[in-house]
Design a protein around this motif. Structure first.
Motif, PDB file in Angstrom:
ATOM      1  N   GLN A 159     -61.956 -54.746  63.970  1.00  0.00           N
ATOM      2  CA  GLN A 159     -63.510 -55.490  64.193  1.00  0.00           C
ATOM      3  C   GLN A 159     -63.251 -56.501  64.583  1.00  0.00           C
ATOM      4  OE1 GLN A 159     -65.089 -55.951  60.072  1.00  0.00           O
ATOM      5  NE2 GLN A 159     -67.309 -56.352  60.950  1.00  0.00           N
ATOM      6  N   ASN A 160     -62.394 -57.372  63.811  1.00  0.00           N
ATOM      7  CA  ASN A 160     -62.277 -58.963  64.143  1.00  0.00           C
ATOM      8  C   ASN A 160     -61.390 -59.186  65.539  1.00  0.00           C
ATOM      9  OD1 ASN A 160     -64.533 -60.032  62.874  1.00  0.00           O
ATOM     10  ND2 ASN A 160     -63.074 -60.072  60.897  1.00  0.00           N
ATOM     11  N   LYS A 161     -60.663 -58.348  66.079  1.00  0.00           N
ATOM     12  CA  LYS A 161     -59.433 -58.954  66.917  1.00  0.00           C
ATOM     13  C   LYS A 161     -60.069 -58.249  68.447  1.00  0.00           C
ATOM     14  CE  LYS A 161     -55.120 -56.622  68.186  1.00  0.00           C
ATOM     15  NZ  LYS A 161     -53.525 -56.127  67.481  1.00  0.00           N
ATOM     16  N   PRO A 162     -59.541 -59.781  69.002  1.00  0.00           N
ATOM     17  CA  PRO A 162     -60.122 -59.842  70.562  1.00  0.00           C
ATOM     18  C   PRO A 162     -60.144 -58.247  71.482  1.00  0.00           C
ATOM     19  CG  PRO A 162     -59.039 -61.940  70.095  1.00  0.00           C
ATOM     20  CD  PRO A 162     -58.691 -61.223  68.361  1.00  0.00           C
ATOM     21  N   ILE A 163     -60.909 -57.673  71.637  1.00  0.00           N
ATOM     22  CA  ILE A 163     -60.978 -56.776  72.172  1.00  0.00           C
ATOM     23  C   ILE A 163     -59.943 -57.268  73.143  1.00  0.00           C
ATOM     24  CG2 ILE A 163     -62.431 -57.444  74.110  1.00  0.00           C
ATOM     25  CD1 ILE A 163     -63.278 -54.392  73.429  1.00  0.00           C
ATOM     26  N   LYS A 164     -59.513 -57.783  73.828  1.00  0.00           N
ATOM     27  CA  LYS A 164     -58.289 -58.154  75.318  1.00  0.00           C
ATOM     28  C   LYS A 164     -56.863 -57.912  73.987  1.00  0.00           C
ATOM     29  CE  LYS A 164     -57.863 -62.959  75.124  1.00  0.00           C
ATOM     30  NZ  LYS A 164     -56.394 -63.029  74.317  1.00  0.00           N
ATOM     31  N   ASP A 165     -56.701 -57.836  73.044  1.00  0.00           N
ATOM     32  CA  ASP A 165     -56.058 -57.771  72.275  1.00  0.00           C
ATOM     33  C   ASP A 165     -55.378 -56.529  71.610  1.00  0.00           C
ATOM     34  OD1 ASP A 165     -54.879 -60.631  72.955  1.00  0.00           O
ATOM     35  OD2 ASP A 165     -55.967 -61.336  71.204  1.00  0.00           O
ATOM     36  N   VAL A 166     -56.915 -55.871  72.081  1.00  0.00           N
ATOM     37  CA  VAL A 166     -56.061 -54.563  71.109  1.00  0.00           C
ATOM     38  C   VAL A 166     -55.703 -53.433  72.246  1.00  0.00           C
ATOM     39  CG1 VAL A 166     -57.864 -52.671  70.369  1.00  0.00           C
ATOM     40  CG2 VAL A 166     -58.556 -54.589  70.180  1.00  0.00           C
ATOM     41  N   ASP A 167     -54.179 -52.882  71.669  1.00  0.00           N
ATOM     42  CA  ASP A 167     -53.181 -51.419  72.183  1.00  0.00           C
ATOM     43  C   ASP A 167     -53.815 -50.066  71.948  1.00  0.00           C
ATOM     44  OD1 ASP A 167     -52.204 -52.006  70.084  1.00  0.00           O
ATOM     45  OD2 ASP A 167     -50.767 -53.809  71.030  1.00  0.00           O
ATOM     46  N   SER A 168     -52.694 -49.776  72.892  1.00  0.00           N
ATOM     47  CA  SER A 168     -52.630 -47.818  72.091  1.00  0.00           C
ATOM     48  C   SER A 168     -51.782 -48.212  70.925  1.00  0.00           C
ATOM     49  CB  SER A 168     -51.602 -47.326  73.654  1.00  0.00           C
ATOM     50  OG  SER A 168     -51.865 -47.599  74.517  1.00  0.00           O
ATOM     51  N   LEU A 169     -50.864 -49.080  70.153  1.00  0.00           N
ATOM     52  CA  LEU A 169     -50.959 -48.625  68.905  1.00  0.00           C
ATOM     53  C   LEU A 169     -51.271 -48.846  67.689  1.00  0.00           C
ATOM     54  CD1 LEU A 169     -46.970 -50.537  69.561  1.00  0.00           C
ATOM     55  CD2 LEU A 169     -47.444 -47.985  68.928  1.00  0.00           C
ATOM     56  N   ASP A 170     -52.643 -50.081  68.390  1.00  0.00           N
ATOM     57  CA  ASP A 170     -53.840 -49.639  67.545  1.00  0.00           C
ATOM     58  C   ASP A 170     -55.195 -48.937  67.381  1.00  0.00           C
ATOM     59  OD1 ASP A 170     -53.538 -52.234  66.205  1.00  0.00           O
ATOM     60  OD2 ASP A 170     -54.075 -53.279  68.579  1.00  0.00           O
ATOM     61  N   VAL A 171     -55.007 -47.971  68.822  1.00  0.00           N
ATOM     62  CA  VAL A 171     -55.654 -47.437  68.424  1.00  0.00           C
ATOM     63  C   VAL A 171     -54.831 -46.084  68.074  1.00  0.00           C
ATOM     64  CG1 VAL A 171     -57.219 -45.526  69.634  1.00  0.00           C
ATOM     65  CG2 VAL A 171     -56.708 -47.220  70.192  1.00  0.00           C
ATOM     66  N   LYS A 172     -53.496 -45.676  68.118  1.00  0.00           N
ATOM     67  CA  LYS A 172     -53.007 -44.544  67.556  1.00  0.00           C
ATOM     68  C   LYS A 172     -53.229 -44.733  65.973  1.00  0.00           C
ATOM     69  CE  LYS A 172     -48.079 -42.552  66.810  1.00  0.00           C
ATOM     70  NZ  LYS A 172     -48.152 -43.097  65.654  1.00  0.00           N
ATOM     71  N   GLU A 173     -53.029 -46.066  65.647  1.00  0.00           N
ATOM     72  CA  GLU A 173     -52.932 -46.432  63.733  1.00  0.00           C
ATOM     73  C   GLU A 173     -54.429 -45.221  63.153  1.00  0.00           C
ATOM     74  OE1 GLU A 173     -52.878 -49.590  60.874  1.00  0.00           O
ATOM     75  OE2 GLU A 173     -51.816 -50.121  62.360  1.00  0.00           O
ATOM     76  N   ILE A 174     -55.614 -45.811  64.323  1.00  0.00           N
ATOM     77  CA  ILE A 174     -57.176 -45.769  64.311  1.00  0.00           C
ATOM     78  C   ILE A 174     -57.110 -44.345  63.670  1.00  0.00           C
ATOM     79  CG2 ILE A 174     -59.249 -46.204  65.029  1.00  0.00           C
ATOM     80  CD1 ILE A 174     -58.676 -48.429  65.117  1.00  0.00           C
ATOM     81  N   LEU A 175     -56.775 -43.378  64.835  1.00  0.00           N
ATOM     82  CA  LEU A 175     -56.381 -41.869  64.450  1.00  0.00           C
ATOM     83  C   LEU A 175     -55.689 -40.973  63.479  1.00  0.00           C
ATOM     84  CD1 LEU A 175     -56.366 -41.605  68.512  1.00  0.00           C
ATOM     85  CD2 LEU A 175     -58.494 -41.789  67.475  1.00  0.00           C
ATOM     86  N   ASP A 176     -54.704 -42.160  63.289  1.00  0.00           N
ATOM     87  CA  ASP A 176     -53.575 -41.817  62.122  1.00  0.00           C
ATOM     88  C   ASP A 176     -54.815 -41.672  60.541  1.00  0.00           C
ATOM     89  OD1 ASP A 176     -51.914 -40.575  64.039  1.00  0.00           O
ATOM     90  OD2 ASP A 176     -50.544 -42.279  63.890  1.00  0.00           O
ATOM     91  N   ASN A 177     -55.325 -42.843  60.289  1.00  0.00           N
ATOM     92  CA  ASN A 177     -55.912 -43.097  58.832  1.00  0.00           C
ATOM     93  C   ASN A 177     -56.827 -42.086  59.492  1.00  0.00           C
ATOM     94  OD1 ASN A 177     -53.532 -44.942  58.712  1.00  0.00           O
ATOM     95  ND2 ASN A 177     -55.136 -46.821  59.638  1.00  0.00           N
ATOM     96  N   ALA A 178     -57.804 -42.083  60.921  1.00  0.00           N
ATOM     97  CA  ALA A 178     -59.149 -41.493  60.590  1.00  0.00           C
ATOM     98  C   ALA A 178     -58.585 -39.584  60.170  1.00  0.00           C
ATOM     99  CB  ALA A 178     -59.893 -41.287  62.374  1.00  0.00           C
ATOM    100  N   ILE A 179     -57.961 -39.428  60.642  1.00  0.00           N
ATOM    101  CA  ILE A 179     -57.870 -37.396  60.428  1.00  0.00           C
ATOM    102  C   ILE A 179     -56.788 -37.892  59.364  1.00  0.00           C
ATOM    103  CG2 ILE A 179     -55.417 -37.576  61.222  1.00  0.00           C
ATOM    104  CD1 ILE A 179     -55.724 -35.057  62.843  1.00  0.00           C
ATOM    105  N   ALA A 180     -56.257 -38.307  58.193  1.00  0.00           N
ATOM    106  CA  ALA A 180     -56.139 -38.688  57.144  1.00  0.00           C
ATOM    107  C   ALA A 180     -56.948 -38.911  56.037  1.00  0.00           C
ATOM    108  CB  ALA A 180     -54.706 -39.098  56.423  1.00  0.00           C
ATOM    109  N   ARG A 181     -57.994 -39.754  56.929  1.00  0.00           N
ATOM    110  CA  ARG A 181     -59.335 -39.084  56.145  1.00  0.00           C
ATOM    111  C   ARG A 181     -59.814 -38.495  56.402  1.00  0.00           C
ATOM    112  NH1 ARG A 181     -64.457 -40.691  57.045  1.00  0.00           N
ATOM    113  NH2 ARG A 181     -64.677 -40.537  58.632  1.00  0.00           N
ATOM    114  N   ILE A 182     -60.300 -37.503  57.442  1.00  0.00           N
ATOM    115  CA  ILE A 182     -61.136 -36.435  57.324  1.00  0.00           C
ATOM    116  C   ILE A 182     -60.660 -35.816  56.522  1.00  0.00           C
ATOM    117  CG2 ILE A 182     -62.309 -35.089  58.711  1.00  0.00           C
ATOM    118  CD1 ILE A 182     -62.437 -37.186  60.525  1.00  0.00           C
ATOM    119  N   SER A 183     -58.981 -34.935  56.631  1.00  0.00           N
ATOM    120  CA  SER A 183     -58.562 -34.251  56.008  1.00  0.00           C
ATOM    121  C   SER A 183     -58.462 -33.790  54.482  1.00  0.00           C
ATOM    122  CB  SER A 183     -57.786 -33.773  57.361  1.00  0.00           C
ATOM    123  OG  SER A 183     -56.518 -34.719  56.929  1.00  0.00           O
ATOM    124  N   SER A 184     -58.370 -35.241  54.510  1.00  0.00           N
ATOM    125  CA  SER A 184     -58.369 -35.703  52.830  1.00  0.00           C
ATOM    126  C   SER A 184     -59.839 -35.028  51.624  1.00  0.00           C
ATOM    127  CB  SER A 184     -57.955 -36.799  52.951  1.00  0.00           C
ATOM    128  OG  SER A 184     -59.469 -37.788  52.615  1.00  0.00           O
TER     129      SER A 184
END
Length: 426
Positions: free
Chosen positions: A135-160
């Motif tokens: 949310q508060n991270k400069p958009i220029k600093d958001v990288d693929s690892l950030d996105v991967k972590e978001i996707l992993d957490n999202a799929i865990a949340r939804i499938s739970s």
């Protein structure tokens, strides 16, 4: 050279004066008594000076270290004043260009172009899955690892929750992040989209396409609808959906003004831009669609007009006025004992049976609203084939009625014997 003892002995005068340290560093003493570190240098022959900070908050050691940084910049032909201005600008911009700020800006640009449902869906996943991480991270600093972590957490949340495995909705999460990133590229905040590397990271399950209703189920469908302990409008909506080959969204959003009893047609009009923004799209493809009505459908619609005179919808929900809920029709079928049948399966059934009955393929595809080409051509085809499609729709309705004749009477009798008796009205 200066030291702390010498600096403390420096007293203010009625004018500003400076005392040199070395390598261009000096201490400026002002009449009010404040002391500021300043760095003097020449860049491309022009004399310049910048402020490092106030003493004693900025120590002598720190001021000397900053002086060495500036000298290194000069050695690389970089102007320290310009470099310092760019650093401040970058720090301010990083605060302004957080992922949340850019996402809000992106959604604002779509406010008059997309429906409220489109916006609401994105806000939901931004808040649930995306903002907690970046949310508060400069958009220029958001990288693929950030996105991967978001996707992993999202799929865990939804499938739970145990209802979904999460792949489809998590793919939407990646899509939303990508939309914001591509907007940031267009507005020159960033140069790369970090979601690109994760396009195939979430493997979506194979889509289960609609299939014709099984022959063993067909004889009991209309019987179970008639005997369903539910709202009459829902029962009638289910019947018309089967007879008409319309989608559930088209049944749910069908308005009385779409019906022409003289012409025996249901005409779904093109939704305006404002209606689309308000989530009032009348059908999947936003184009005019004409449905010739069979005798069975006409009879049901006439009853609906009589039963619910105060509703603008042909088939209102439980309150007799508002639109039917999104999942109501499918849930009704599940409650009837057909959890394996979806509303879309009836369109597949009609398509299969009418092809086997050797009806014109163009008529069938047009009736299913599978229209290719421009809207003008589609309107022409609607008028051109109306007579043939009217015959086809009546034949289809008769075929549906014919399903009930194959029902096992013993099962129907057993159902009637044990079904709950309606209580008499007081």
């Amino acid at each position: 050279m200066l030291n702390d003892l010498k600096i403390k002995k420096l007293k203010p005068t009625d004018k500003v004066y400076r005392v040199a340290d070395h390598s261009g560093l000096c201490l400026e003493i002002r009449p009010a008594g404040s002391k500021f570190w300043r760095y003097r240098y020449r860049f491309h022959g022009t004399a310049k000076m910048l402020t490092i900070g106030q003493y004693p908050e900025i120590s002598l050691a720190y001021a000397r270290a900053k002086t060495m940084e500036y000298r290194e910049q000069l050695a690389k032909d970089v102007d320290p004043v310009s470099f310092q201005k760019n650093e401040k600008k970058s720090a301010i911009q990083s605060h302004v260009d957080t992922f949340e700020a850019v996402a809000n800006e992106y959604l604002e640009t779509k406010k008059n172009l997309k429906s409220k449902d489109w916006t609401t869906l994105r806000i939901r996943y931004l808040k649930k899955d995306i903002y907690p991480a970046i949310q508060n991270k400069p958009i220029k600093d958001v990288d693929s690892l950030d996105v991967k972590e978001i996707l992993d957490n999202a799929i865990a949340r939804i499938s739970s929750g145990g209802i979904h495995t999460g792949e489809v909705k998590t793919t939407l999460v990646r899509q939303i992040i990508g939309e914001v990133m591509r907007y940031a590229i267009v507005t020159k905040r960033i140069t790369n989209d970090p979601t690109y590397a994760l396009r195939g990271y979430i493997q979506r399950p194979e889509v289960e396409h609609a299939k014709p209703v099984d022959a063993a189920d067909r004889p009991y469908i209309m019987f179970k609808i008639d005997n369903y302990n539910g709202f009459q409008s829902i029962k009638n909506a289910l019947k018309v959906l089967i007879y008409s080959m319309l989608r559930s969204i088209e049944i749910r959003r069908g308005e009385k003004r779409f019906i022409d009893f003289e012409e025996k047609t249901w005409t779904i009009p093109v939704a305006s831009r404002k209606e689309i923004q308000e989530g009032k799209r009348n059908m999947k493809k936003n184009r005019t669609h004409i449905v010739p009505l069979s005798d069975q459908v006409l009879e049901i619609i006439k009853k609906q007009f009589e039963l619910y005179p105060d509703s603008e919808y042909i088939f209102p929900g439980d309150n007799g006025v508002s639109m039917i809920g999104k999942t109501t029709l499918n849930m009704a079928f599940k409650n009837m004992g057909f959890p394996h049948i979806t509303m879309h399966d009836f369109r597949a059934t009609a398509s299969t049976d009418l092809y086997e009955a050797d009806f014109n393929s163009d008529w069938i595809e047009l009736q299913l609203a599978h229209v290719k080409g421009d809207k003008t051509r589609a309107s022409y085809d609607h008028a051109k084939w109306m007579s043939g499609r009217r015959e086809m729709m009546q034949t289809w309705a008769n075929m549906v009625d014919g399903w009930s004749s194959k029902a096992d009477q013993s099962i129907i009798d057993e159902y009637n014997l044990f079904k709950p008796k309606k209580k008499p009205l007081d």
